[in-house]
Design a protein around this motif. Structure first.
Motif, PDB file in Angstrom:
ATOM      1  N   GLY A  42      36.036 -18.109  13.708  1.00 48.53           N
ATOM      2  CA  GLY A  42      34.673 -18.177  14.095  1.00 48.53           C
ATOM      3  C   GLY A  42      34.314 -16.866  15.050  1.00 48.53           C
ATOM      4  N   LEU A  43      35.523 -16.324  15.527  1.00 52.62           N
ATOM      5  CA  LEU A  43      35.101 -14.996  16.474  1.00 52.62           C
ATOM      6  C   LEU A  43      35.065 -13.737  15.146  1.00 52.62           C
ATOM      7  N   ASN A  44      35.868 -14.247  14.146  1.00 52.43           N
ATOM      8  CA  ASN A  44      35.561 -13.243  12.965  1.00 52.43           C
ATOM      9  C   ASN A  44      34.160 -13.240  12.484  1.00 52.43           C
ATOM     10  N   ILE A  45      33.585 -14.024  12.332  1.00 48.03           N
ATOM     11  CA  ILE A  45      32.656 -14.450  11.673  1.00 48.03           C
ATOM     12  C   ILE A  45      31.187 -13.722  12.743  1.00 48.03           C
ATOM     13  N   ILE A  46      31.606 -13.939  14.094  1.00 46.39           N
ATOM     14  CA  ILE A  46      30.692 -13.425  15.160  1.00 46.39           C
ATOM     15  C   ILE A  46      30.764 -11.932  15.030  1.00 46.39           C
ATOM     16  N   LYS A  47      31.833 -11.341  14.790  1.00 45.78           N
ATOM     17  CA  LYS A  47      32.080  -9.949  14.712  1.00 45.78           C
ATOM     18  C   LYS A  47      31.580  -9.381  13.537  1.00 45.78           C
ATOM     19  N   GLN A  48      31.679  -9.960  12.450  1.00 46.98           N
ATOM     20  CA  GLN A  48      31.000  -9.432  11.120  1.00 46.98           C
ATOM     21  C   GLN A  48      29.584  -9.579  11.343  1.00 46.98           C
ATOM     22  N   SER A  49      29.132 -10.375  12.113  1.00 45.89           N
ATOM     23  CA  SER A  49      27.761 -10.824  12.169  1.00 45.89           C
ATOM     24  C   SER A  49      27.036  -9.808  12.987  1.00 45.89           C
ATOM     25  N   GLY A  50      27.701  -9.232  13.647  1.00 43.21           N
ATOM     26  CA  GLY A  50      27.125  -8.418  14.896  1.00 43.21           C
ATOM     27  C   GLY A  50      26.911  -9.101  16.320  1.00 43.21           C
ATOM     28  N   ILE A  51      27.066 -10.435  16.290  1.00 44.00           N
ATOM     29  CA  ILE A  51      26.691 -11.162  17.658  1.00 44.00           C
ATOM     30  C   ILE A  51      27.361 -10.575  18.688  1.00 44.00           C
ATOM     31  N   LYS A  52      26.885 -10.345  19.913  1.00 44.11           N
ATOM     32  CA  LYS A  52      27.418  -9.906  20.899  1.00 44.11           C
ATOM     33  C   LYS A  52      27.231 -10.727  22.236  1.00 44.11           C
ATOM     34  N   LEU A  53      28.266 -11.030  22.867  1.00 42.97           N
ATOM     35  CA  LEU A  53      28.164 -11.934  24.202  1.00 42.97           C
ATOM     36  C   LEU A  53      27.653 -11.223  25.504  1.00 42.97           C
ATOM     37  N   LYS A  54      26.568 -11.391  25.965  1.00 43.10           N
ATOM     38  CA  LYS A  54      25.897 -10.901  27.130  1.00 43.10           C
ATOM     39  C   LYS A  54      26.051 -11.475  28.383  1.00 43.10           C
ATOM     40  N   GLN A  55      25.881 -10.837  29.588  1.00 47.94           N
ATOM     41  CA  GLN A  55      25.883 -11.490  30.806  1.00 47.94           C
ATOM     42  C   GLN A  55      25.001 -10.494  32.075  1.00 47.94           C
ATOM     43  N   VAL A  56      24.222 -11.242  32.762  1.00 44.34           N
ATOM     44  CA  VAL A  56      23.825 -10.472  33.693  1.00 44.34           C
ATOM     45  C   VAL A  56      24.383 -10.571  34.744  1.00 44.34           C
ATOM     46  N   ARG A  57      24.397  -9.306  35.703  1.00 40.96           N
ATOM     47  CA  ARG A  57      24.944  -9.053  36.928  1.00 40.96           C
ATOM     48  C   ARG A  57      23.964  -8.469  37.796  1.00 40.96           C
ATOM     49  N   ILE A  58      24.250  -9.212  39.092  1.00 39.77           N
ATOM     50  CA  ILE A  58      23.185  -8.893  40.205  1.00 39.77           C
ATOM     51  C   ILE A  58      23.856  -8.313  41.397  1.00 39.77           C
ATOM     52  N   ILE A  59      23.848  -7.084  41.693  1.00 42.00           N
ATOM     53  CA  ILE A  59      24.511  -6.549  43.063  1.00 42.00           C
ATOM     54  C   ILE A  59      23.592  -6.688  44.095  1.00 42.00           C
ATOM     55  N   LEU A  60      23.978  -7.546  45.020  1.00 36.48           N
ATOM     56  CA  LEU A  60      22.977  -7.679  46.505  1.00 36.48           C
ATOM     57  C   LEU A  60      23.454  -6.587  47.413  1.00 36.48           C
ATOM     58  N   ASP A  61      22.665  -5.843  48.140  1.00 35.48           N
ATOM     59  CA  ASP A  61      22.972  -5.111  49.231  1.00 35.48           C
ATOM     60  C   ASP A  61      21.897  -5.704  50.445  1.00 35.48           C
TER      61      ASP A  61
END
Length: 278
Positions: A42-61
């Motif tokens: 499954g990961l090989n298919i994802i890599k060949q297809s150019g699909i990337k895992l993304k994540q939102v990060r929020i920095i609080l101050d």
């Protein structure tokens, strides 16, 4: 702002915006955690297809943000979580708004100093900064925002938009000041951000996913007979008028078609394999 995240060759930042808090969209280059053949395939298919895992990060101050429920992955620092109903009147407004738009009634509020990481996704995200402005979104696009942004319902202003626009009677409206993170159906670089200056935009189909609050939306017919238009569905266009911005996703339909074709081929292959087993 203080930050402890160290970017490696496996993680890069796609976009960043800062107001009272700092919002970032991160992308994982590769996933190498497979421990069995099925996962590795499954990961090989994802890599060949150019699909990337993304994540939102929020920095609080010493700041505050509101999240869509269920989106938190983990957080660190001196951060408190609470849910504000706004009293009896505020509670009623939130319940009504949630029923109208499909959004959850109460957004968890995170206050303090530290870092928040939202759930990773193979989907796409975009960041927007509101400055005493408002935007109208399609369903299920809201993800997170700063405290100065209110999430509520916006009623369609024309009967044609209600009955022929495929957007429902109410849509989600975000208004105020601060950063907003939204889920988008395609990569942000495939979104056409059409700027209107006292102009008119006509769109065939539901390609618009966002508009600024001063853009008027209606549905108009291009055929001579409005009865014939309503029955056949032909000759109807979504019309946006005024001064502001409309986000269009012209590639969305292509992905939908490819997904249907892929599902059809997968089902066909599964049937062939079952026949061979028999």
């Amino acid at each position: 702002m203080r930050s402890s995240l160290k970017f490696t060759n496996k993680l890069k930042m796609l976009s960043e915006m800062e107001y009272e808090s700092k919002f970032q969209v991160l992308e994982y280059e590769d996933l190498d955690g497979a421990t069995d053949v099925q996962t590795a395939f499954g990961l090989n298919i994802i890599k060949q297809s150019g699909i990337k895992l993304k994540q939102v990060r929020i920095i609080l101050d010493d700041s505050t943000v509101k999240l869509e429920p269920g989106t938190l992955s983990y957080m660190k620092g001196n951060i408190e979580i609470q849910s504000r109903s706004g009293g009896l009147i505020g509670f009623g407004k939130k319940i009504i708004s949630s029923k109208l738009t499909g959004e959850t009634a109460f957004k968890p509020i995170y206050s303090g100093t530290g870092e928040i990481f939202l759930e990773p996704s193979f989907g796409h995200f975009a960041l927007i900064e509101l400055e005493d402005d408002e935007i109208i979104l399609s369903d299920d696009m809201f993800y997170a925002c700063e405290e100065g942004v209110e999430v509520n319902a916006a009623a369609q202003r024309s009967a044609s938009a209600v009955f022929l626009g495929n957007e429902g009677l109410y849509q989600t409206r975000l208004e105020g000041n601060g950063i907003v993170a939204i889920k988008v159906p395609v990569p942000e670089n495939e979104i056409f951000k059409c700027v209107l200056i006292n102009d008119t935009l006509k769109v065939d189909g539901s390609l618009a996913i966002l508009r600024t609050g001063n853009i008027e939306f209606s549905v108009e017919k291009s055929s001579k007979s409005i009865m014939g238009t309503a029955i056949s569905g032909e000759g109807i266009v979504n019309v946006y008028r005024g001064t502001g911005e409309v986000w269009l996703v012209p590639t969305k339909n292509i992905y939908s078609e490819l997904k249907l074709k892929g599902a059809h081929k997968a089902n066909k292959l599964e049937t062939e394999l079952e026949d061979e087993d028999v």
